[in-house]
Motif scaffolding. Structure first.
Motif, PDB file in Angstrom:
ATOM      1  N   GLU A  81      57.772  20.898  21.451  1.00 46.57           N
ATOM      2  CA  GLU A  81      57.970  19.487  21.085  1.00 46.57           C
ATOM      3  C   GLU A  81      58.709  19.392  19.758  1.00 46.57           C
ATOM      4  OE1 GLU A  81      55.153  16.438  21.572  1.00 46.57           O
ATOM      5  OE2 GLU A  81      54.136  17.397  23.259  1.00 46.57           O
ATOM      6  N   ASP A  82      58.454  20.343  18.864  1.00 44.29           N
ATOM      7  CA  ASP A  82      59.164  20.328  17.576  1.00 44.29           C
ATOM      8  C   ASP A  82      60.671  20.465  17.780  1.00 44.29           C
ATOM      9  OD1 ASP A  82      56.904  19.968  16.145  1.00 44.29           O
ATOM     10  OD2 ASP A  82      56.720  22.043  15.432  1.00 44.29           O
ATOM     11  N   ASP A  83      61.071  21.357  18.690  1.00 42.34           N
ATOM     12  CA  ASP A  83      62.508  21.538  18.932  1.00 42.34           C
ATOM     13  C   ASP A  83      63.102  20.339  19.668  1.00 42.34           C
ATOM     14  OD1 ASP A  83      62.794  23.833  17.537  1.00 42.34           O
ATOM     15  OD2 ASP A  83      62.813  25.183  19.272  1.00 42.34           O
ATOM     16  N   PHE A  84      62.308  19.707  20.507  1.00 39.31           N
ATOM     17  CA  PHE A  84      62.795  18.475  21.143  1.00 39.31           C
ATOM     18  C   PHE A  84      63.021  17.412  20.067  1.00 39.31           C
ATOM     19  CE2 PHE A  84      62.672  14.454  23.287  1.00 39.31           C
ATOM     20  CZ  PHE A  84      63.396  14.685  24.453  1.00 39.31           C
ATOM     21  N   ASP A  85      62.007  17.232  19.223  1.00 39.30           N
ATOM     22  CA  ASP A  85      62.069  16.179  18.196  1.00 39.30           C
ATOM     23  C   ASP A  85      63.193  16.426  17.191  1.00 39.30           C
ATOM     24  OD1 ASP A  85      59.918  15.027  19.419  1.00 39.30           O
ATOM     25  OD2 ASP A  85      58.441  15.643  17.918  1.00 39.30           O
ATOM     26  N   LEU A  86      63.368  17.683  16.784  1.00 39.74           N
ATOM     27  CA  LEU A  86      64.379  17.990  15.764  1.00 39.74           C
ATOM     28  C   LEU A  86      65.791  17.672  16.266  1.00 39.74           C
ATOM     29  CD1 LEU A  86      65.024  19.163  12.967  1.00 39.74           C
ATOM     30  CD2 LEU A  86      65.193  21.422  14.058  1.00 39.74           C
ATOM     31  N   VAL A  87      66.049  17.994  17.530  1.00 43.73           N
ATOM     32  CA  VAL A  87      67.380  17.735  18.094  1.00 43.73           C
ATOM     33  C   VAL A  87      67.627  16.225  18.207  1.00 43.73           C
ATOM     34  CG1 VAL A  87      68.784  17.982  20.188  1.00 43.73           C
ATOM     35  CG2 VAL A  87      67.620  19.971  19.216  1.00 43.73           C
ATOM     36  N   ILE A  88      66.602  15.498  18.633  1.00 41.91           N
ATOM     37  CA  ILE A  88      66.751  14.031  18.728  1.00 41.91           C
ATOM     38  C   ILE A  88      66.911  13.430  17.325  1.00 41.91           C
ATOM     39  CG2 ILE A  88      65.592  11.862  19.383  1.00 41.91           C
ATOM     40  CD1 ILE A  88      66.470  13.421  21.845  1.00 41.91           C
ATOM     41  N   ASP A  89      66.117  13.912  16.388  1.00 44.76           N
ATOM     42  CA  ASP A  89      66.158  13.367  15.024  1.00 44.76           C
ATOM     43  C   ASP A  89      67.524  13.607  14.382  1.00 44.76           C
ATOM     44  OD1 ASP A  89      64.942  12.005  12.903  1.00 44.76           O
ATOM     45  OD2 ASP A  89      64.505  13.893  11.879  1.00 44.76           O
ATOM     46  N   THR A  90      68.127  14.741  14.686  1.00 46.47           N
ATOM     47  CA  THR A  90      69.423  15.076  14.088  1.00 46.47           C
ATOM     48  C   THR A  90      70.569  14.402  14.845  1.00 46.47           C
ATOM     49  OG1 THR A  90      68.508  17.244  13.525  1.00 46.47           O
ATOM     50  CG2 THR A  90      70.907  16.997  13.369  1.00 46.47           C
ATOM     51  N   ASN A  91      70.650  14.657  16.144  1.00 40.09           N
ATOM     52  CA  ASN A  91      71.840  14.257  16.912  1.00 40.09           C
ATOM     53  C   ASN A  91      71.865  12.770  17.254  1.00 40.09           C
ATOM     54  OD1 ASN A  91      71.919  17.033  16.918  1.00 40.09           O
ATOM     55  ND2 ASN A  91      72.149  17.253  19.118  1.00 40.09           N
ATOM     56  N   LEU A  92      70.687  12.183  17.453  1.00 40.90           N
ATOM     57  CA  LEU A  92      70.649  10.776  17.867  1.00 40.90           C
ATOM     58  C   LEU A  92      70.268   9.872  16.690  1.00 40.90           C
ATOM     59  CD1 LEU A  92      70.861   8.735  20.212  1.00 40.90           C
ATOM     60  CD2 LEU A  92      68.451   9.148  20.682  1.00 40.90           C
ATOM     61  N   LYS A  93      69.109  10.153  16.089  1.00 34.62           N
ATOM     62  CA  LYS A  93      68.691   9.281  14.984  1.00 34.62           C
ATOM     63  C   LYS A  93      69.567   9.498  13.752  1.00 34.62           C
ATOM     64  CE  LYS A  93      64.630   7.357  12.789  1.00 34.62           C
ATOM     65  NZ  LYS A  93      63.217   7.563  12.452  1.00 34.62           N
ATOM     66  N   GLY A  94      70.120  10.706  13.626  1.00 28.68           N
ATOM     67  CA  GLY A  94      71.046  10.977  12.509  1.00 28.68           C
ATOM     68  C   GLY A  94      72.268  10.073  12.579  1.00 28.68           C
ATOM     69  N   VAL A  95      72.743   9.816  13.788  1.00 25.07           N
ATOM     70  CA  VAL A  95      73.880   8.906  13.974  1.00 25.07           C
ATOM     71  C   VAL A  95      73.430   7.472  13.673  1.00 25.07           C
ATOM     72  CG1 VAL A  95      75.508   7.976  15.669  1.00 25.07           C
ATOM     73  CG2 VAL A  95      75.006  10.428  15.638  1.00 25.07           C
ATOM     74  N   VAL A 153      77.584  17.584  28.029  1.00 21.57           N
ATOM     75  CA  VAL A 153      76.175  17.821  28.373  1.00 21.57           C
ATOM     76  C   VAL A 153      75.409  16.493  28.444  1.00 21.57           C
ATOM     77  CG1 VAL A 153      74.038  18.914  27.554  1.00 21.57           C
ATOM     78  CG2 VAL A 153      76.196  20.187  27.482  1.00 21.57           C
ATOM     79  N   GLY A 154      75.808  15.514  27.651  1.00 26.85           N
ATOM     80  CA  GLY A 154      75.194  14.186  27.701  1.00 26.85           C
ATOM     81  C   GLY A 154      75.530  13.469  29.002  1.00 26.85           C
ATOM     82  N   GLU A 155      76.654  13.816  29.605  1.00 25.94           N
ATOM     83  CA  GLU A 155      77.091  13.158  30.847  1.00 25.94           C
ATOM     84  C   GLU A 155      76.621  13.911  32.082  1.00 25.94           C
ATOM     85  OE1 GLU A 155      81.352  11.369  29.367  1.00 25.94           O
ATOM     86  OE2 GLU A 155      81.265  13.489  29.829  1.00 25.94           O
ATOM     87  N   GLN A 156      76.551  15.235  31.983  1.00 25.14           N
ATOM     88  CA  GLN A 156      76.290  16.051  33.179  1.00 25.14           C
ATOM     89  C   GLN A 156      74.978  16.820  33.119  1.00 25.14           C
ATOM     90  OE1 GLN A 156      79.649  18.596  33.991  1.00 25.14           O
ATOM     91  NE2 GLN A 156      81.119  16.931  33.927  1.00 25.14           N
ATOM     92  N   GLY A 157      74.314  16.862  31.946  1.00 27.59           N
ATOM     93  CA  GLY A 157      73.121  17.691  31.783  1.00 27.59           C
ATOM     94  C   GLY A 157      73.502  19.157  31.687  1.00 27.59           C
ATOM     95  N   ASN A 158      72.541  19.988  31.281  1.00 24.63           N
ATOM     96  CA  ASN A 158      72.798  21.432  31.237  1.00 24.63           C
ATOM     97  C   ASN A 158      71.469  22.177  31.227  1.00 24.63           C
ATOM     98  OD1 ASN A 158      74.164  23.846  31.062  1.00 24.63           O
ATOM     99  ND2 ASN A 158      74.364  23.774  28.825  1.00 24.63           N
ATOM    100  N   ILE A 159      71.418  23.259  31.980  1.00 24.49           N
ATOM    101  CA  ILE A 159      70.203  24.085  32.017  1.00 24.49           C
ATOM    102  C   ILE A 159      69.904  24.591  30.600  1.00 24.49           C
ATOM    103  CG2 ILE A 159      69.289  26.286  32.900  1.00 24.49           C
ATOM    104  CD1 ILE A 159      71.040  25.752  35.437  1.00 24.49           C
ATOM    105  N   GLY A 160      68.671  24.393  30.156  1.00 23.68           N
ATOM    106  CA  GLY A 160      68.274  24.868  28.818  1.00 23.68           C
ATOM    107  C   GLY A 160      68.579  23.892  27.700  1.00 23.68           C
ATOM    108  N   GLN A 161      69.027  22.670  28.057  1.00 22.33           N
ATOM    109  CA  GLN A 161      69.433  21.729  26.999  1.00 22.33           C
ATOM    110  C   GLN A 161      68.874  20.318  27.223  1.00 22.33           C
ATOM    111  OE1 GLN A 161      73.873  22.272  26.466  1.00 22.33           O
ATOM    112  NE2 GLN A 161      73.078  22.760  24.439  1.00 22.33           N
ATOM    113  N   ALA A 162      67.631  20.222  27.707  1.00 22.22           N
ATOM    114  CA  ALA A 162      67.067  18.882  27.958  1.00 22.22           C
ATOM    115  C   ALA A 162      67.072  18.035  26.687  1.00 22.22           C
ATOM    116  CB  ALA A 162      65.642  19.006  28.497  1.00 22.22           C
ATOM    117  N   ASN A 163      66.756  18.663  25.561  1.00 20.54           N
ATOM    118  CA  ASN A 163      66.725  17.925  24.282  1.00 20.54           C
ATOM    119  C   ASN A 163      68.120  17.475  23.866  1.00 20.54           C
ATOM    120  OD1 ASN A 163      67.512  20.584  23.812  1.00 20.54           O
ATOM    121  ND2 ASN A 163      66.012  20.967  22.187  1.00 20.54           N
TER     122      ASN A 163
END
Ligand code: CAA
Length: 240
Positions: free
Chosen positions: A95-109, A135-145
């Motif tokens: 969950e930490d890695d999910f949150d960190l990616v969202i916090d940086t890539n989405l909330k950072g913007v 990856v935002g348009e098509q998804g990718n294995i190993g990159q749900a976050n």
């Protein structure tokens, strides 16, 4: 003619990869570029100034905003490029890695545009480009976050495009969705997968950071004055 002559530009995540190329290219096109990142690189100069920025830290975003505004009184272009990956198969993703990616890539913007969007609305003009991904348009294995962050960013930018222009300001907000571009981020991917990704493109190769930077310069410039609320792919024709 210089495409971005005398524009004041802020680029996040500009120490390497696509962000660095954007900063270099924009300076070449006549802009004064604030190349922002957590740590300093070695390519700064008269038209490319370093500013410390951690997009997960609201105070850091605020400081950047105040410093640029107090020096120039305006900001013409924001490139919200900073992003990270923490790839893992979903069953192993913390969950930490999910949150960190969202916090940086989405909330950072969000943190940056919350400051620079209203400023541009008051100015009556401005161009914002945020970095999504194939990856935002098509998804990718190993990159749900990562996929969630880059897909979320598309809806968020379309909302900004509507919101900041609603009273007639010429504020444009667009997203760019690169495919697999040869940066440190992509070079971490196992070799056999990179080959598969290249084969999935129509051009049968991965991209170069310069090929993304050229599009970003155009979108940031007045040449793109009627382009807003859209997502542009730069992925060599990568199909599902
Ligand atoms: N596409 C297709 N297959 C994939 C895959 C992908 N993206 N990621 C993993 N797989 C496959 C593996 O080949 C492997 O297949 P087999 O079971 O047949 O051996 C299986 O899924 C499980 O993978 P691993 O054995 O590698 O599992 P792991 O737990 O050791 O590692 C991982 C998982 C960290 C996700 C690793 O597989 C990996 O690094 N995958 C690549 C992820 C990726 O594509 N990242 C893109 C980064 S670049 C970027 O994000 C920029 C951008 O915007 C495009």
């Amino acid at each position: 003619m210089e495409l971005l002559k005398d524009k004041i530009v802020v680029v996040s995540g500009a120490s390497r990869g696509i962000g660095k190329q954007i900063a270099l290219k924009m300076a070449e096109e006549g802009a004064l570029v604030y190349a922002c990142s957590r740590s300093k690189a070695d390519f700064y100069g008269d038209n490319i100034l370093y500013h410390e920025l951690d997009v997960t830290d609201t105070a850091s975003c605020q400081k950047l905003y105040e410093d640029v505004l107090s020096k120039h009184g305006r900001v013409d272009v924001l490139i919200a490029n900073a992003g990270i990956t923490r790839d893992a198969m979903t069953r192993k993703m913390s969950e930490d890695d999910f949150d960190l990616v969202i916090d940086t890539n989405l909330k950072g913007v969000f943190r940056l545009i919350k400051l620079f969007g209203p400023l541009m609305e008051e100015q009556g003009y401005g161009s914002i480009v945020a970095m999504s991904s194939v990856v935002g348009e098509q998804g990718n294995i190993g990159q749900a976050n990562y996929a969630a962050s880059k897909a979320g960013l598309i809806g968020m930018c379309k909302s900004f495009a509507k919101e900041f222009a609603r009273k007639g300001a010429q504020v444009r907000v667009n997203a760019v969705a690169p495919g697999y571009i040869l940066t440190d981020m992509v070079k971490k991917v196992p070799e056999d997968l990179l080959k598969k990704f290249a084969d999935r493109t129509m051009l049968k190769r991965l991209g170069e950071p310069e090929e993304v930077a050229d599009l970003i310069c155009f979108l940031a410039s007045d040449k793109a004055s009627y382009i807003t609320g859209t997502v542009i792919d730069v992925n060599g024709g990568m199909s599902l």
